[in-house]
Design a protein around this motif. Structure first.
Motif: not given
Length: 312
Positions: A92-97, A120-125
């Motif tokens: 979630l932090n990666a997506i926001l960043l 995309g990878r972070s959302a899939s995880a």
């Protein structure tokens, strides 16, 4: 007066018992008729008391065991909730960043594609973690429904392999697939079966170091189909093998701290395999020597192609 004849078979004397006198010499005294009955009754009461005491000891030990198991389960769940919070926060932090960087237009054009791929990878995880949590909740409630129909296991395996290839490529892990001759059709829920195989493959890749290898096999064995996933990863300690499919146990393993994920995948695998009437088994020569996961599923019945069936 005429004396009555004496029956030689009947003794008028009381039975004698020996009693030691103060001087140490043995004397014989008559045994009262009630003494034997009293002694028997007392022995019976003592036996009953001993049995009751034994039951109390067993009950106390059982209560202590249940208390310790409950405390352990509570402790593991607390650790698991902490792990969930950490694991969900990471993607979630990666997506926001990356989203904020894209929004502020701080990235050069060549980095934009990288940012979109990272989101995309972070959302899939994140989606996979949520799916695992939901599946675990459904399993605990007994609310998982299977739609059974004839399924080609090799086709399902190929789809699962295609799904994990990007994950294997990021670690340079080699994937291999071998199918033995024979029937490969079983009565199963195709989506849930793919979930089982995907979890086993993803787990193998996650715990295999860079440059390692993961092999998948499908073989027919009597009236069942055997699916094996073999990796050259970090292996499993012998004392942990009996617990590898238990919920909330993965979080306490030291090796899992170096990898992402909630550790629910193998617990879900076991439950879904058992719902299909199959079994799953883990084996490992030890730490540093890889692991093998074997799933055995019954083949489709003769009339399986006649229609679909549902199982809860």
């Amino acid at each position: 007066m005429v004396a009555k004849p004496i029956d030689p078979n009947v003794s008028r004397k009381r039975p004698l018992r020996r009693r030691r006198s103060v001087s140490g010499l043995e004397k014989t005294q008559p045994v009262e008729p009630g003494d034997a009955r009293t002694r028997t009754s007392a022995d019976r009461r003592m036996a009953q008391m001993r049995e009751a005491n034994e039951h109390l000891v067993v009950a106390a030990v059982r209560a202590q065991t249940l208390t310790e198991e409950a405390e352990t389960a509570s402790h593991l769940k607390d650790e698991f909730l902490t792990e969930v919070s950490h694991e969900i926060r990471t993607p979630l932090n990666a997506i926001l960043l990356w989203a904020r960087m894209l929004e502020s237009k701080q990235l050069p054009p060549e980095r934009t594609e990288h940012a979109i791929a990272a989101i995309g990878r972070s959302a899939s995880a994140l989606a996979h973690m949520i799916d695992d949590l939901l599946d675990t909740s459904r399993i605990l409630k007994g609310a998982v429904r299977l739609t059974l129909r004839p399924v080609d296991v090799a086709a399902v395996m190929q789809e699962a392999l295609d799904a994990v290839r990007p994950l294997a490529a990021t670690k340079n892990v080699h994937l291999a697939f071998d199918v033995a001759a024979g029937s490969r059709t079983i009565s199963a829920d195709a989506d849930r079966l793919q979930q089982v195989i995907w979890n086993l493959l993803a787990n193998a890749i996650k715990f295999t170091p860079e440059g390692g290898r993961v092999d998948a096999f499908i073989e027919s064995a009597n009236d069942s189909i055997e699916v094996r996933v073999v990796d050259t990863g970090c292996g499993i300690r012998s004392d942990f093998l009996p617990h590898v499919f238990e919920r909330f146990r993965q979080a306490e393993e030291a090796t899992t701290q170096r990898h992402t994920g909630l550790g629910l995948g193998l617990g879900i695998v076991r439950q879904l395999v058992e719902l299909h009437g199959g079994t799953v088994h883990a084996a490992s020569p030890g730490v540093g020597h890889g692991a093998t996961f074997t799933v055995r599923l019954p083949m489709a019945a003769g009339n399986a192609s006649a229609g679909q069936a549902e199982r809860w």
